[in-house]
Design a protein around this motif. Structure first.
Motif, PDB file in Angstrom:
ATOM      1  N   GLU A 281     -12.068  -6.480  -2.468  1.00  0.00           N
ATOM      2  CA  GLU A 281     -13.196  -6.564  -3.390  1.00  0.00           C
ATOM      3  C   GLU A 281     -14.509  -6.720  -2.644  1.00  0.00           C
ATOM      4  OE1 GLU A 281     -14.810  -9.538  -6.911  1.00  0.00           O
ATOM      5  OE2 GLU A 281     -12.670  -9.541  -6.397  1.00  0.00           O
ATOM      6  N   GLY A 282     -15.503  -5.904  -3.037  1.00  0.00           N
ATOM      7  CA  GLY A 282     -16.823  -5.993  -2.445  1.00  0.00           C
ATOM      8  C   GLY A 282     -16.980  -5.257  -1.132  1.00  0.00           C
ATOM      9  N   GLU A 283     -15.917  -4.577  -0.660  1.00  0.00           N
ATOM     10  CA  GLU A 283     -15.979  -3.863   0.613  1.00  0.00           C
ATOM     11  C   GLU A 283     -15.779  -2.366   0.402  1.00  0.00           C
ATOM     12  OE1 GLU A 283     -13.256  -5.403   3.484  1.00  0.00           O
ATOM     13  OE2 GLU A 283     -13.823  -7.499   3.132  1.00  0.00           O
ATOM     14  N   ARG A 284     -16.499  -1.579   1.191  1.00  0.00           N
ATOM     15  CA  ARG A 284     -16.229  -0.144   1.246  1.00  0.00           C
ATOM     16  C   ARG A 284     -15.240   0.087   2.375  1.00  0.00           C
ATOM     17  NH1 ARG A 284     -18.497   3.389  -1.764  1.00  0.00           N
ATOM     18  NH2 ARG A 284     -17.786   5.036  -0.383  1.00  0.00           N
ATOM     19  N   GLY A 285     -14.219   0.833   2.088  1.00  0.00           N
ATOM     20  CA  GLY A 285     -13.159   1.048   3.054  1.00  0.00           C
ATOM     21  C   GLY A 285     -11.838   0.543   2.499  1.00  0.00           C
ATOM     22  N   PHE A 286     -10.778   0.852   3.209  1.00  0.00           N
ATOM     23  CA  PHE A 286      -9.451   0.428   2.779  1.00  0.00           C
ATOM     24  C   PHE A 286      -8.523   0.415   3.986  1.00  0.00           C
ATOM     25  CE2 PHE A 286      -9.768   5.015   2.263  1.00  0.00           C
ATOM     26  CZ  PHE A 286      -8.603   5.496   2.865  1.00  0.00           C
ATOM     27  N   GLU A 287      -7.487  -0.386   3.878  1.00  0.00           N
ATOM     28  CA  GLU A 287      -6.406  -0.393   4.859  1.00  0.00           C
ATOM     29  C   GLU A 287      -5.272   0.470   4.329  1.00  0.00           C
ATOM     30  OE1 GLU A 287      -5.356  -4.543   6.006  1.00  0.00           O
ATOM     31  OE2 GLU A 287      -6.964  -5.005   4.567  1.00  0.00           O
ATOM     32  N   SER A 288      -4.481   1.051   5.237  1.00  0.00           N
ATOM     33  CA  SER A 288      -3.338   1.832   4.793  1.00  0.00           C
ATOM     34  C   SER A 288      -2.261   1.825   5.865  1.00  0.00           C
ATOM     35  CB  SER A 288      -3.758   3.273   4.479  1.00  0.00           C
ATOM     36  OG  SER A 288      -2.691   3.979   3.867  1.00  0.00           O
ATOM     37  N   TRP A 289      -1.024   1.814   5.404  1.00  0.00           N
ATOM     38  CA  TRP A 289       0.114   1.855   6.310  1.00  0.00           C
ATOM     39  C   TRP A 289       1.281   2.535   5.605  1.00  0.00           C
ATOM     40  CZ3 TRP A 289      -1.946  -2.501   4.102  1.00  0.00           C
ATOM     41  CH2 TRP A 289      -1.126  -3.240   3.227  1.00  0.00           C
ATOM     42  N   LEU A 290       2.329   2.812   6.358  1.00  0.00           N
ATOM     43  CA  LEU A 290       3.536   3.431   5.808  1.00  0.00           C
ATOM     44  C   LEU A 290       4.666   2.418   5.793  1.00  0.00           C
ATOM     45  CD1 LEU A 290       3.510   6.859   7.713  1.00  0.00           C
ATOM     46  CD2 LEU A 290       2.548   6.357   5.456  1.00  0.00           C
ATOM     47  N   HIS A 291       5.467   2.490   4.733  1.00  0.00           N
ATOM     48  CA  HIS A 291       6.679   1.681   4.654  1.00  0.00           C
ATOM     49  C   HIS A 291       7.844   2.649   4.543  1.00  0.00           C
ATOM     50  CE1 HIS A 291       8.342  -2.446   3.544  1.00  0.00           C
ATOM     51  NE2 HIS A 291       9.384  -1.657   3.666  1.00  0.00           N
ATOM     52  N   LEU A 292       8.725   2.638   5.547  1.00  0.00           N
ATOM     53  CA  LEU A 292       9.787   3.629   5.639  1.00  0.00           C
ATOM     54  C   LEU A 292      11.101   3.106   5.072  1.00  0.00           C
ATOM     55  CD1 LEU A 292       9.041   5.037   9.208  1.00  0.00           C
ATOM     56  CD2 LEU A 292       8.016   5.655   7.005  1.00  0.00           C
ATOM     57  N   ALA A 293      12.028   4.028   4.866  1.00  0.00           N
ATOM     58  CA  ALA A 293      13.285   3.700   4.196  1.00  0.00           C
ATOM     59  C   ALA A 293      14.097   2.662   4.952  1.00  0.00           C
ATOM     60  CB  ALA A 293      14.104   4.974   4.005  1.00  0.00           C
ATOM     61  N   ASP A 294      13.995   2.634   6.272  1.00  0.00           N
ATOM     62  CA  ASP A 294      14.772   1.672   7.055  1.00  0.00           C
ATOM     63  C   ASP A 294      14.096   0.314   7.158  1.00  0.00           C
ATOM     64  OD1 ASP A 294      12.668   2.162   8.774  1.00  0.00           O
ATOM     65  OD2 ASP A 294      13.898   2.905  10.425  1.00  0.00           O
ATOM     66  N   GLY A 295      12.990   0.135   6.433  1.00  0.00           N
ATOM     67  CA  GLY A 295      12.267  -1.132   6.449  1.00  0.00           C
ATOM     68  C   GLY A 295      11.131  -1.192   7.447  1.00  0.00           C
ATOM     69  N   THR A 296      11.017  -0.177   8.286  1.00  0.00           N
ATOM     70  CA  THR A 296       9.937  -0.158   9.272  1.00  0.00           C
ATOM     71  C   THR A 296       8.586  -0.043   8.586  1.00  0.00           C
ATOM     72  OG1 THR A 296      11.390   0.920  10.880  1.00  0.00           O
ATOM     73  CG2 THR A 296       9.006   1.057  11.285  1.00  0.00           C
ATOM     74  N   VAL A 297       7.630  -0.851   9.039  1.00  0.00           N
ATOM     75  CA  VAL A 297       6.257  -0.769   8.563  1.00  0.00           C
ATOM     76  C   VAL A 297       5.427  -0.182   9.695  1.00  0.00           C
ATOM     77  CG1 VAL A 297       4.246  -2.082   7.791  1.00  0.00           C
ATOM     78  CG2 VAL A 297       6.535  -2.707   6.979  1.00  0.00           C
ATOM     79  N   VAL A 298       4.796   0.952   9.426  1.00  0.00           N
ATOM     80  CA  VAL A 298       4.042   1.681  10.449  1.00  0.00           C
ATOM     81  C   VAL A 298       2.553   1.478  10.197  1.00  0.00           C
ATOM     82  CG1 VAL A 298       3.639   3.915  11.546  1.00  0.00           C
ATOM     83  CG2 VAL A 298       5.893   3.387  10.569  1.00  0.00           C
ATOM     84  N   THR A 299       1.926   0.690  11.049  1.00  0.00           N
ATOM     85  CA  THR A 299       0.493   0.420  10.899  1.00  0.00           C
ATOM     86  C   THR A 299      -0.358   1.288  11.817  1.00  0.00           C
ATOM     87  OG1 THR A 299       0.675  -1.397  12.496  1.00  0.00           O
ATOM     88  CG2 THR A 299       0.883  -1.951  10.164  1.00  0.00           C
ATOM     89  N   GLU A 300       0.235   1.804  12.872  1.00  0.00           N
ATOM     90  CA  GLU A 300      -0.489   2.675  13.796  1.00  0.00           C
ATOM     91  C   GLU A 300       0.338   3.925  14.024  1.00  0.00           C
ATOM     92  OE1 GLU A 300      -1.760   0.827  17.371  1.00  0.00           O
ATOM     93  OE2 GLU A 300      -2.631  -0.928  16.362  1.00  0.00           O
ATOM     94  N   GLN A 301      -0.254   5.075  13.721  1.00  0.00           N
ATOM     95  CA  GLN A 301       0.442   6.340  13.883  1.00  0.00           C
ATOM     96  C   GLN A 301      -0.107   7.109  15.082  1.00  0.00           C
ATOM     97  OE1 GLN A 301       0.151   7.480   9.391  1.00  0.00           O
ATOM     98  NE2 GLN A 301       1.959   8.491  10.203  1.00  0.00           N
TER      99      GLN A 301
END
Length: 309
Positions: A281-301
């Motif tokens: 709230e109040g910020e321009r921009g957004f964070e985004s990441w991937l959540h894969l089927a094996d439970g891996t969370v990918v924050t840097e591609q």
């Protein structure tokens, strides 16, 4: 319709499921549903956004029933959800209006048909409100069509100029109400814009590109309108199952989701999953990441840089 609001910690989290491709039951559909359950349990989103091809209409024994099976994963958790349709959702057995009529019957669905005098079913804007109840962020949905309806233009459909004009009016009105400052906004559609190919060729991108960008053969100017209006910070598409990259072009971040469904083509080294998007709230921009089927969370591609010319 439920109101979307930022949490007390001033965050708002969206799960993007794309290309779910429910068909007629079986192991592939079961694995898709399990993946969606896993992601929702882990991420606990404020909104789920389906960006098209929830079902594969012509391959379904019961298209509306299979659509129900897909979205029931979200409905039973009482999570608000939205949808824009893809080219496979309404190929043969049902129409977009029939599918939208189905959507309107769900308790937690926020998608609506949108204006009847412009192309498509499901052009609408959702407000994410602050604690005082004022709009603090916007989420635009666009129907990107199916296939070209012009005999002299081959390939996929596109977002029409009447839809773009509608967006410009909406954006201008929200900006005016906000004292002349554009509200932070995101846009969701199924078929990627031609600029998805351009950003890969011209700018640093993060993620993978394992197939050509299957965009329309003509460019109707939505991206130019987004840049000119200044509210949309990022766009989210599906359609190309083994692309998942993001890149910024002229200040707008162009992102693919991660293909979710097992009932369609993919790669053995490219696990199914979902894209997660977080606004503050109040910020321009957004964070985004991937959540894969094996439970891996990918924050840097992986980083891709365009060739030096």
């Amino acid at each position: 319709m439920q109101a979307l609001t930022f949490r007390e910690d001033r965050t708002f989290t969206i799960v993007q499921f794309t290309d779910v491709h429910m068909k007629s039951g079986g192991d592939a559909d079961r694995r898709t549903l399990e993946l969606m359950e896993h992601v929702l349990e882990a991420e606990r989103p404020d909104l789920v956004y389906f960006t098209g091809d929830v079902i594969e209409d012509k391959e379904c024994d019961d298209p509306l029933g299979r659509f129900d099976r897909a979205v029931s994963v979200v409905e039973k958790r009482r999570i608000p959800w939205a949808v824009v349709f893809g080219n496979h959702d309404t190929e043969m057995k049902i129409t977009r209006q029939q599918l939208m009529d189905k959507v309107s019957g769900y308790e937690y669905a926020l998608a609506v048909s949108g204006p009847s005098d412009i192309a498509g079913e499901g052009n609408y804007v959702l407000e994410v409100r602050d604690a005082s109840g004022r709009p603090a962020a916007l989420l635009y949905g666009f129907d990107s069509g199916c296939m070209s309806t012009l005999p002299h233009v081959q390939g996929y459909g596109w977002i029409g100029r009447d839809q773009i004009d509608w967006y410009v009016r909406q954006s201008a009105a929200y900006t005016s109400d906000n004292g002349g400052t554009p509200l932070p906004a995101l846009a969701f559609f199924h078929i990627p814009l031609p600029e998805y190919a351009e950003v890969w060729e011209r700018e640093v991108c993060h993620g993978h590109k394992y197939e050509n960008v299957c965009c329309p053969k003509i460019n109707t100017g939505l991206f130019a309108a987004l840049v000119e209006m200044g509210d949309v910070m990022g766009t989210f598409a599906g359609h190309d199952h083994v692309n998942d990259y993001c890149g910024t072009l002229h200040g707008v971040r162009l992102c693919y989701g991660r293909a979710t469904g097992y009932n369609t083509y993919g790669r053995d080294d490219f696990p199914r999953g979902a894209r997660i998007i977080r606004l503050r709230e109040g910020e321009r921009g957004f964070e985004s990441w991937l959540h894969l089927a094996d439970g891996t969370v990918v924050t840097e591609q992986p980083e891709h840089r365009p060739e030096t010319r």
